[in-house]
Design a protein around this motif. Structure first.
Motif, PDB file in Angstrom:
ATOM      1  N   ASN A  99      50.572  48.559  37.537  1.00 38.43           N
ATOM      2  CA  ASN A  99      49.719  49.217  38.527  1.00 38.43           C
ATOM      3  C   ASN A  99      48.385  49.620  37.914  1.00 38.43           C
ATOM      4  O   ASN A  99      48.359  50.192  36.812  1.00 38.43           O
ATOM      5  CB  ASN A  99      50.409  50.470  39.091  1.00 38.43           C
ATOM      6  CG  ASN A  99      51.466  50.105  40.109  1.00 38.43           C
ATOM      7  OD1 ASN A  99      51.248  49.229  40.944  1.00 38.43           O
ATOM      8  ND2 ASN A  99      52.622  50.734  40.029  1.00 38.43           N
ATOM      9  N   PRO A 100      47.277  49.327  38.619  1.00 30.50           N
ATOM     10  CA  PRO A 100      45.978  49.789  38.136  1.00 30.50           C
ATOM     11  C   PRO A 100      46.036  51.303  37.948  1.00 30.50           C
ATOM     12  O   PRO A 100      46.748  52.005  38.685  1.00 30.50           O
ATOM     13  CB  PRO A 100      45.024  49.426  39.277  1.00 30.50           C
ATOM     14  CG  PRO A 100      45.733  48.389  40.069  1.00 30.50           C
ATOM     15  CD  PRO A 100      47.198  48.638  39.916  1.00 30.50           C
ATOM     16  N   GLY A 101      45.304  51.783  36.980  1.00 30.69           N
ATOM     17  CA  GLY A 101      45.368  53.220  36.688  1.00 30.69           C
ATOM     18  C   GLY A 101      46.287  53.478  35.506  1.00 30.69           C
ATOM     19  O   GLY A 101      46.292  54.575  34.944  1.00 30.69           O
ATOM     20  N   THR A 102      47.098  52.464  35.134  1.00 30.55           N
ATOM     21  CA  THR A 102      47.969  52.633  33.965  1.00 30.55           C
ATOM     22  C   THR A 102      47.751  51.490  32.982  1.00 30.55           C
ATOM     23  O   THR A 102      48.476  51.369  32.004  1.00 30.55           O
ATOM     24  CB  THR A 102      49.464  52.625  34.371  1.00 30.55           C
ATOM     25  OG1 THR A 102      49.751  51.370  35.006  1.00 30.55           O
ATOM     26  CG2 THR A 102      49.813  53.749  35.309  1.00 30.55           C
ATOM     27  N   LEU A 103      46.786  50.618  33.271  1.00 34.67           N
ATOM     28  CA  LEU A 103      46.587  49.414  32.453  1.00 34.67           C
ATOM     29  C   LEU A 103      45.337  49.528  31.600  1.00 34.67           C
ATOM     30  O   LEU A 103      44.388  50.208  31.982  1.00 34.67           O
ATOM     31  CB  LEU A 103      46.412  48.207  33.379  1.00 34.67           C
ATOM     32  CG  LEU A 103      47.670  47.535  33.909  1.00 34.67           C
ATOM     33  CD1 LEU A 103      47.296  46.498  34.961  1.00 34.67           C
ATOM     34  CD2 LEU A 103      48.461  46.871  32.795  1.00 34.67           C
ATOM     35  N   ASN A 104      45.320  48.859  30.490  1.00 35.11           N
ATOM     36  CA  ASN A 104      44.085  48.686  29.733  1.00 35.11           C
ATOM     37  C   ASN A 104      44.196  47.369  28.958  1.00 35.11           C
ATOM     38  O   ASN A 104      45.258  46.730  28.945  1.00 35.11           O
ATOM     39  CB  ASN A 104      43.808  49.874  28.804  1.00 35.11           C
ATOM     40  CG  ASN A 104      44.944  50.080  27.800  1.00 35.11           C
ATOM     41  OD1 ASN A 104      45.513  49.120  27.288  1.00 35.11           O
ATOM     42  ND2 ASN A 104      45.281  51.339  27.548  1.00 35.11           N
ATOM     43  N   ARG A 112      51.208  39.907  26.946  1.00 34.57           N
ATOM     44  CA  ARG A 112      51.122  38.464  26.653  1.00 34.57           C
ATOM     45  C   ARG A 112      51.852  38.173  25.350  1.00 34.57           C
ATOM     46  O   ARG A 112      52.669  37.262  25.266  1.00 34.57           O
ATOM     47  CB  ARG A 112      49.664  38.016  26.466  1.00 34.57           C
ATOM     48  CG  ARG A 112      48.892  37.738  27.705  1.00 34.57           C
ATOM     49  CD  ARG A 112      49.443  36.655  28.559  1.00 34.57           C
ATOM     50  NE  ARG A 112      49.345  35.311  28.021  1.00 34.57           N
ATOM     51  CZ  ARG A 112      49.867  34.253  28.617  1.00 34.57           C
ATOM     52  NH1 ARG A 112      50.534  34.380  29.743  1.00 34.57           N
ATOM     53  NH2 ARG A 112      49.741  33.072  28.093  1.00 34.57           N
ATOM     54  N   ASP A 113      51.547  38.975  24.341  1.00 33.89           N
ATOM     55  CA  ASP A 113      52.149  38.720  23.021  1.00 33.89           C
ATOM     56  C   ASP A 113      53.668  38.884  23.063  1.00 33.89           C
ATOM     57  O   ASP A 113      54.394  38.237  22.310  1.00 33.89           O
ATOM     58  CB  ASP A 113      51.559  39.672  21.959  1.00 33.89           C
ATOM     59  CG  ASP A 113      50.076  39.392  21.726  1.00 33.89           C
ATOM     60  OD1 ASP A 113      49.605  38.319  22.168  1.00 33.89           O
ATOM     61  OD2 ASP A 113      49.393  40.244  21.124  1.00 33.89           O
ATOM     62  N   ALA A 114      54.140  39.766  23.943  1.00 34.61           N
ATOM     63  CA  ALA A 114      55.595  40.001  24.019  1.00 34.61           C
ATOM     64  C   ALA A 114      56.305  38.882  24.792  1.00 34.61           C
ATOM     65  O   ALA A 114      57.529  38.824  24.817  1.00 34.61           O
ATOM     66  CB  ALA A 114      55.863  41.340  24.694  1.00 34.61           C
ATOM     67  N   GLY A 115      55.541  38.024  25.470  1.00 33.35           N
ATOM     68  CA  GLY A 115      56.164  36.905  26.180  1.00 33.35           C
ATOM     69  C   GLY A 115      56.058  36.994  27.692  1.00 33.35           C
ATOM     70  O   GLY A 115      56.587  36.143  28.400  1.00 33.35           O
ATOM     71  N   VAL A 116      55.371  38.034  28.198  1.00 29.61           N
ATOM     72  CA  VAL A 116      55.204  38.124  29.665  1.00 29.61           C
ATOM     73  C   VAL A 116      54.238  37.017  30.091  1.00 29.61           C
ATOM     74  O   VAL A 116      53.164  36.864  29.515  1.00 29.61           O
ATOM     75  CB  VAL A 116      54.639  39.507  30.068  1.00 29.61           C
ATOM     76  CG1 VAL A 116      54.427  39.582  31.582  1.00 29.61           C
ATOM     77  CG2 VAL A 116      55.561  40.633  29.598  1.00 29.61           C
ATOM     78  N   ASN A 117      54.661  36.215  31.072  1.00 29.68           N
ATOM     79  CA  ASN A 117      53.768  35.131  31.507  1.00 29.68           C
ATOM     80  C   ASN A 117      53.436  35.208  32.988  1.00 29.68           C
ATOM     81  O   ASN A 117      52.807  34.307  33.556  1.00 29.68           O
ATOM     82  CB  ASN A 117      54.364  33.760  31.145  1.00 29.68           C
ATOM     83  CG  ASN A 117      55.809  33.635  31.600  1.00 29.68           C
ATOM     84  OD1 ASN A 117      56.210  34.247  32.589  1.00 29.68           O
ATOM     85  ND2 ASN A 117      56.597  32.876  30.859  1.00 29.68           N
ATOM     86  N   ARG A 118      53.885  36.283  33.630  1.00 30.51           N
ATOM     87  CA  ARG A 118      53.537  36.468  35.051  1.00 30.51           C
ATOM     88  C   ARG A 118      53.320  37.956  35.270  1.00 30.51           C
ATOM     89  O   ARG A 118      54.222  38.766  34.997  1.00 30.51           O
ATOM     90  CB  ARG A 118      54.677  35.949  35.931  1.00 30.51           C
ATOM     91  CG  ARG A 118      54.405  36.052  37.417  1.00 30.51           C
ATOM     92  CD  ARG A 118      55.537  35.379  38.222  1.00 30.51           C
ATOM     93  NE  ARG A 118      55.241  35.414  39.633  1.00 30.51           N
ATOM     94  CZ  ARG A 118      55.516  36.451  40.418  1.00 30.51           C
ATOM     95  NH1 ARG A 118      56.131  37.523  39.922  1.00 30.51           N
ATOM     96  NH2 ARG A 118      55.199  36.424  41.696  1.00 30.51           N
ATOM     97  N   LEU A 119      52.145  38.316  35.767  1.00 29.13           N
ATOM     98  CA  LEU A 119      51.834  39.728  35.990  1.00 29.13           C
ATOM     99  C   LEU A 119      51.801  39.978  37.498  1.00 29.13           C
ATOM    100  O   LEU A 119      51.172  39.210  38.234  1.00 29.13           O
ATOM    101  CB  LEU A 119      50.461  40.031  35.373  1.00 29.13           C
ATOM    102  CG  LEU A 119      50.191  41.475  34.976  1.00 29.13           C
ATOM    103  CD1 LEU A 119      51.192  41.966  33.946  1.00 29.13           C
ATOM    104  CD2 LEU A 119      48.770  41.610  34.405  1.00 29.13           C
ATOM    105  N   SER A 120      52.480  41.025  37.943  1.00 28.60           N
ATOM    106  CA  SER A 120      52.496  41.341  39.367  1.00 28.60           C
ATOM    107  C   SER A 120      51.779  42.675  39.553  1.00 28.60           C
ATOM    108  O   SER A 120      52.283  43.713  39.111  1.00 28.60           O
ATOM    109  CB  SER A 120      53.954  41.430  39.832  1.00 28.60           C
ATOM    110  OG  SER A 120      53.995  41.787  41.189  1.00 28.60           O
ATOM    111  N   ILE A 121      50.595  42.622  40.136  1.00 31.19           N
ATOM    112  CA  ILE A 121      49.779  43.833  40.204  1.00 31.19           C
ATOM    113  C   ILE A 121      49.866  44.453  41.603  1.00 31.19           C
ATOM    114  O   ILE A 121      49.659  43.784  42.620  1.00 31.19           O
ATOM    115  CB  ILE A 121      48.297  43.524  39.867  1.00 31.19           C
ATOM    116  CG1 ILE A 121      48.201  42.707  38.564  1.00 31.19           C
ATOM    117  CG2 ILE A 121      47.500  44.816  39.728  1.00 31.19           C
ATOM    118  CD1 ILE A 121      46.789  42.360  38.143  1.00 31.19           C
ATOM    119  N   GLY A 122      50.179  45.749  41.641  1.00 24.91           N
ATOM    120  CA  GLY A 122      50.287  46.472  42.913  1.00 24.91           C
ATOM    121  C   GLY A 122      48.908  46.956  43.330  1.00 24.91           C
ATOM    122  O   GLY A 122      48.424  47.945  42.782  1.00 24.91           O
ATOM    123  N   LEU A 123      48.300  46.254  44.264  1.00 24.47           N
ATOM    124  CA  LEU A 123      46.984  46.694  44.750  1.00 24.47           C
ATOM    125  C   LEU A 123      47.175  47.484  46.053  1.00 24.47           C
ATOM    126  O   LEU A 123      46.692  48.593  46.182  1.00 24.47           O
ATOM    127  CB  LEU A 123      46.063  45.479  44.989  1.00 24.47           C
ATOM    128  CG  LEU A 123      44.824  45.799  45.821  1.00 24.47           C
ATOM    129  CD1 LEU A 123      43.887  46.739  45.072  1.00 24.47           C
ATOM    130  CD2 LEU A 123      44.085  44.533  46.243  1.00 24.47           C
TER     131      LEU A 123
END
Ligand code: SF4
Length: 388
Positions: A99-104, A112-123
């Protein structure tokens, strides 16, 4: 061939509760977050030992709550633990809700480095007034910054969640959100109508409820979503989900296609198959974790049969699930799959209901599949009930 399974990891923390939300989520300080991740890792480790067989991990989904609230340290701990006990490859779909507001930028790089290849953003909306009314902690601008940063860090598979039928939301405001998202070109868009959940601040706010869009506007929002997204190259593959070709969410498709999954964390549900008894009969189980944090922290792993709502599914239960989960997909359910799975024709079990809905124009049958029509989607819950 190894059978495929999916993993779901629940992170029940949010900065603060949104006005419409009845998910299992709440604010928590760093100490509780650390203890929770300790417990989560123990549950993952003990479950890996408990099931004691090899599976192909088809997808992993870190959902919530707001998983992106976690520190980089905790995200890394979770993924190292999963890798150790449920090895996955670069081809496994690994999604994370953020969620925006908790990301940087640093967090996005960590994912990405941990292996996440799909991001689902709550707008939810590109209109800051709507975001405020919903109690979201972010603005459209913050979302944009996070979105572009995710692209910069190499995310080439992004979902954006949006909502329609919000109090005070005009058709123009909703269409503006759609237009703005399409311009960004994410691979996947989920668009849900607001559901008023009892007990939420929104449910009890009479002034806001008076500002809900009227039925016609609600209908137009729904119809325009499909039209505009299809024109922009997104195909609808589930009632509320749209994707560019080949970018459907593998994890969610699994829920509708009878793929077993293990849920980890507070309140997480599982659907599991195992061979039992001297004749090695396959059993189909559903169960959940406790929803009480102190109980979960005290005993993060319990044998499956000691979990909440433990249920062994009968053949009838499974047939019903095949129908009402499968019909959520726009391409519907296959007559052949049904027969292969249950050894009988779908029509011999559900013929009366199917033919009634076909006659009413709520279902269609073509190319060996049964699916909801546009009209059927409008009353999908009533149709699903017929199969339960
Ligand atoms: S961010 Fe999502 S899970 Fe958290 S309170 Fe808001 S709607 Fe609920």
């Amino acid at each position: 061939m190894l059978s495929e399974i999916e993993l779901y990891i629940h992170i029940p923390f949010c900065i603060r509760k949104c006005n419409y939300c009845d998910f299992l989520s709440f604010p928590a300080g760093e100490e509780l977050q650390n203890r929770y991740v300790d417990a989560l890792c123990e549950e993952i480790r003990r479950t890996g030992e408990h099931i004691n067989s090899s599976f192909k991990i088809r997808s992993i989904f870190l959902g919530g709550g707001t998983p992106s609230i976690l520190s980089i340290y905790n995200v890394n701990r979770i993924f190292s633990c999963i890798r150790e006990h449920f090895p996955f490859t670069d081809r496994t779909e690994v999604s994370m809700e953020a969620n925006p507001g908790t990301l940087n930028s640093e967090k996005i790089k960590t994912y990405r480095d941990a292996g996440v290849n799909r991001l689902s953003i709550g707008l939810q909306s590109a209109d800051d007034e709507c975001l405020k009314m919903l109690g979201r902690i972010h603005s459209w601008q913050e979302f944009l910054e996070n979105y572009h940063e995710a692209r910069k860090k190499g995310f080439d598979n992004i979902n954006v969640d949006i909502m329609s039928a919000l109090p005070g939301q005009s058709l123009e405001s909703y269409l503006d959100t759609l237009k703005n998202i399409i311009e960004l070109g994410p691979e996947h868009i989920s668009s849900y109508s607001l559901i008023l959940e009892e007990g939420t601040p929104l449910y009890n706010d009479e002034a806001l409820l008076k500002r809900l869009p009227d039925e016609d506007t609600d209908r137009r929002m729904y119809e325009m979503t499909k039209k505009i997204l299809e024109e922009a190259g997104y195909h609808r593959y589930e009632i509320s989900n749209y994707a560019k070709e080949g970018r459907e969410c593998i994890h969610n498709l699994g829920y509708w296609e009878d793929v077993p999954y293990l849920g980890f964390g507070l309140g997480a549900s599982s659907y599991w198959k195992e061979k039992t008894g001297s004749d090695c009969q396959e059993s189909f189980l559903r169960f959940s974790n406790v929803r009480d944090m102190e109980k979960y922290l005290a005993q993060p792993f319990r044998p499956f049969e000691e979990r909440e709502d433990y249920q062994e599914l009968s053949r009838e239960d499974r047939m019903a699930e095949f129908m009402f989960l499968g019909l959520r997909k726009i391409r519907g359910v296959s007559l052949k799959d049904f027969k292969d799975r249950f050894g009988c024709d779908m029509e011999s079990v559900y013929g009366i209901a199917i033919h009634r809905f076909l006659d009413l124009g709520l279902l269609t049958m073509k190319n060996g599949r049964i699916a909801l029509t546009e009209q059927g989607i409008n009353v999908s819950n009533q149709i699903f009930c017929e199969f339960i």
